[in-house]
Design an enzyme around this catalytic site. Structure first.
Site, short mmCIF file in Angstrom:
data_model
loop_
_atom_site.label_atom_id
_atom_site.label_comp_id
_atom_site.label_asym_id
_atom_site.label_seq_id
_atom_site.Cartn_x
_atom_site.Cartn_y
_atom_site.Cartn_z
N GLU A 1 7.40 -1.63 -15.99
CA GLU A 1 6.18 -0.95 -16.40
C GLU A 1 6.34 0.55 -16.28
O GLU A 1 5.39 1.30 -16.41
CB GLU A 1 4.99 -1.44 -15.57
CG GLU A 1 5.13 -1.26 -14.07
CD GLU A 1 3.89 -1.71 -13.32
OE1 GLU A 1 2.83 -1.12 -13.54
OE2 GLU A 1 4.00 -2.67 -12.53
N CYS B 1 3.23 -5.65 -12.91
CA CYS B 1 4.30 -6.23 -12.06
C CYS B 1 4.74 -7.61 -12.52
O CYS B 1 5.72 -8.15 -12.00
CB CYS B 1 3.84 -6.31 -10.61
SG CYS B 1 3.52 -4.71 -9.90
N THR C 1 2.08 2.85 -0.23
CA THR C 1 2.54 1.60 -0.88
C THR C 1 3.39 1.89 -2.11
O THR C 1 3.46 1.08 -3.03
CB THR C 1 1.34 0.69 -1.26
OG1 THR C 1 0.58 1.31 -2.31
CG2 THR C 1 0.44 0.43 -0.08
N HIS D 1 4.39 -11.88 -4.75
CA HIS D 1 4.49 -10.48 -5.17
C HIS D 1 4.04 -9.63 -3.99
O HIS D 1 3.01 -9.92 -3.36
CB HIS D 1 3.59 -10.24 -6.39
CG HIS D 1 3.42 -8.79 -6.69
ND1 HIS D 1 4.50 -7.96 -6.92
CD2 HIS D 1 2.31 -7.99 -6.75
CE1 HIS D 1 4.06 -6.73 -7.13
NE2 HIS D 1 2.74 -6.72 -7.03
N LYS E 1 -1.86 -12.01 3.51
CA LYS E 1 -3.21 -12.34 3.04
C LYS E 1 -3.14 -13.48 2.03
O LYS E 1 -3.98 -14.38 2.01
CB LYS E 1 -3.85 -11.12 2.36
CG LYS E 1 -4.30 -9.99 3.29
CD LYS E 1 -4.88 -8.86 2.44
CE LYS E 1 -5.18 -7.61 3.24
NZ LYS E 1 -6.39 -7.67 4.04
N ASN F 1 6.94 -1.09 -2.58
CA ASN F 1 6.62 -1.82 -3.82
C ASN F 1 7.62 -1.41 -4.90
O ASN F 1 7.81 -0.21 -5.14
CB ASN F 1 5.18 -1.49 -4.26
CG ASN F 1 4.69 -2.43 -5.37
OD1 ASN F 1 5.42 -3.31 -5.82
ND2 ASN F 1 3.44 -2.25 -5.78
N SER G 1 -1.06 -6.65 -12.38
CA SER G 1 -2.42 -6.16 -12.53
C SER G 1 -2.84 -6.15 -13.99
O SER G 1 -2.02 -6.06 -14.90
CB SER G 1 -2.52 -4.74 -11.96
OG SER G 1 -2.60 -4.79 -10.56
#
Ligand code: HMG
Length: 373
Positions: free
Chosen positions: A79, A111, A154, A237, A246, A271, A304
């Protein structure tokens, strides 16, 4: 037919910062970055280490000892390409002098772009269209947010290259039982002409978890029809390491996620967008391949915007020897200060020397130039 990842290699920039240093410079408790977000270090790419250079380096590594004449397809998921028209894959083909008979293109959906490339390669082989040939799939990106923004800790940069083939050594993918989820959301985007991404941070975390739930349910339904009901590990990811924890809690409740194994490279690189899931797979296998041979791994890819896919695969018989040296990419990096990082982030021209095997050297006559050593 068994189809999947036969070899995997990584390339990262030569510089990094410690997140503790960044936290102190921003007046933040370092524990927020190291425990709250789960990172330790963050790769810093100077302009010479662009998406093409990182992709070419990772590809050169994965192709070491491999006959490129066996390839029929080269797809780069990214991207953060370098041109609106000419794909990163085209530069890579030229830099590595790969056969002119290849089908060459890029794939994009934030991503998820790397997984789009992987799925195209798997389908190409499984359909028989490959006629015995293999594919080179590369995920390469520079993840950038604005300085002093919540997204700043990040960031990261890097590339993961994979050879996709029949009878793979590393991971045999369960073709046909993916679960997918796509929703039109503005959680993260990067308008044309901007180097830094825009993000609605907390909303993006919720979008990721919502998509994960739907994609996993789809995988579970199809998997159960084939008698598959358990996963030895799951790789996610990883926009920041805490996100994987999470995600795991979202699917399986309050169980301990074995973060050390599946995230040790992500925690030190950050990332890398399209490659983040595959960096987590590389982390897991470089740490635990021996005990995982023959075991089924779940994989969740999120891009995203958004689209996502939950799929799975079985660790192959030669995964141990194929992944043993993956962490070596971290051995030759230089730790830099926050001041030096800020200077590099402001650069638009490559540094004269960066020690890279492949590097962007500048634009001549409107054409991007690369040096390869
Ligand atoms: P924030 O608002 O600054 O942080 O940004 P926070 O206040 O939410 O705190 C983060 C965590 O640190 C929390 O833990 C705090 O409790 C903890 P949680 O409650 O979430 O478990 N914390 C502390 N822990 C220990 N000691 C302390 C302390 N203080 C706080 N002193 C945010 C966080 C992630 C929103 C921000 O970094 C961001 O916007 N990041 C970029 C967006 C992102 O990564 N989103 C992920 C989902 S979207 C995605 O994955 C796609 C993507 O890769 C792009 C693509 O697809 O191309 C991004």
């Amino acid at each position: 037919m068994r189809v999947g990842i036969d070899a995997i290699a990584i390339a990262v920039p030569h510089r990094y910062i410690a997140l503790e240093d960044l936290a102190r410079a921003r007046g933040v408790d370092p524990a927020k970055y190291t425990h709250g977000l789960g990172g330790l270090e963050m790769a810093v790419a100077e302009p010479g280490e662009d998406t093409v250079a990182l992709a070419a380096q990772a590809a050169r590594r994965v192709l070491t000892g491999y006959d490129p004449q066996k390839l029929g397809l080269l797809v780069v998921g990214t991207e953060t390409g370098v041109d609106h028209s000419k794909p990163v894959s085209s530069f890579v083909q030229g830099l590595l002098d790969l056969p002119q008979t290849l089908r060459v293109y890029d794939t994009q959906h934030a991503c998820y772009g790397g997984t789009a490339a992987l799925m195209a390669a798997l389908d190409w082989i499984a359909s028989g269209a490959a006629d015995g040939r293999s594919a080179l799939v590369i995920c390469s990106d520079i993840a950038r947010y604005g300085l002093h923004t919540p997204g700043e800790p990040t960031q990261g940069a890097g590339a993961v290259a994979m050879i996709i083939s029949r009878d793979p050594d590393v991971l045999s993918i369960d073709v046909g039982i993916s679960g997918t989820a796509s929703i039109h959301v503005h959680d993260f985007w990067r308008p044309l002409g901007q180097r830094e991404a825009q993000v609605d941070g907390h909303y993006s975390v919720q979008c990721y978890l919502d998509a994960l739930g739907v994609a996993f349910a789809g995988w579970k339904q199809r998997a159960s029809l084939r008698g598959i009901d358990s996963l030895a590990r799951v790789c996610y990811h990883v926009p920041f390491c805490k996100m994987a924890k999470k995600a795991h809690a979202h699917l399986f409740g309050d169980v301990d996620y074995d973060a050390g194994a599946a995230l040790h490279l992500n925690a030190r690189i950050g990332n890398i967008y399209t490659g983040s899931l595959y960096l987590s797979l590389a982390s897991l296998l470089s740490a635990q391949a021996a005990e995982l041979v023959g075991s089924r791994i779940g994989m969740f890819s999120y891009g995203s915007g958004c689209t996502s896919e939950f799929f799975s695969g079985v660790v192959g018989p030669r995964a141990v020897e194929r992944t043993a040296d993956l962490a070596d990419v971290l051995a030759h990096r230089e730790r830099i200060s926050v001041g030096e990082y800020e200077r590099i982030m402001a650069l638009t021209e490559p540094l004269p020397r960066n020690g890279g095997e492949v590097r962007f050297t500048g634009v001549v006559d409107q054409r991007r130039q690369y040096a390869s050593s």
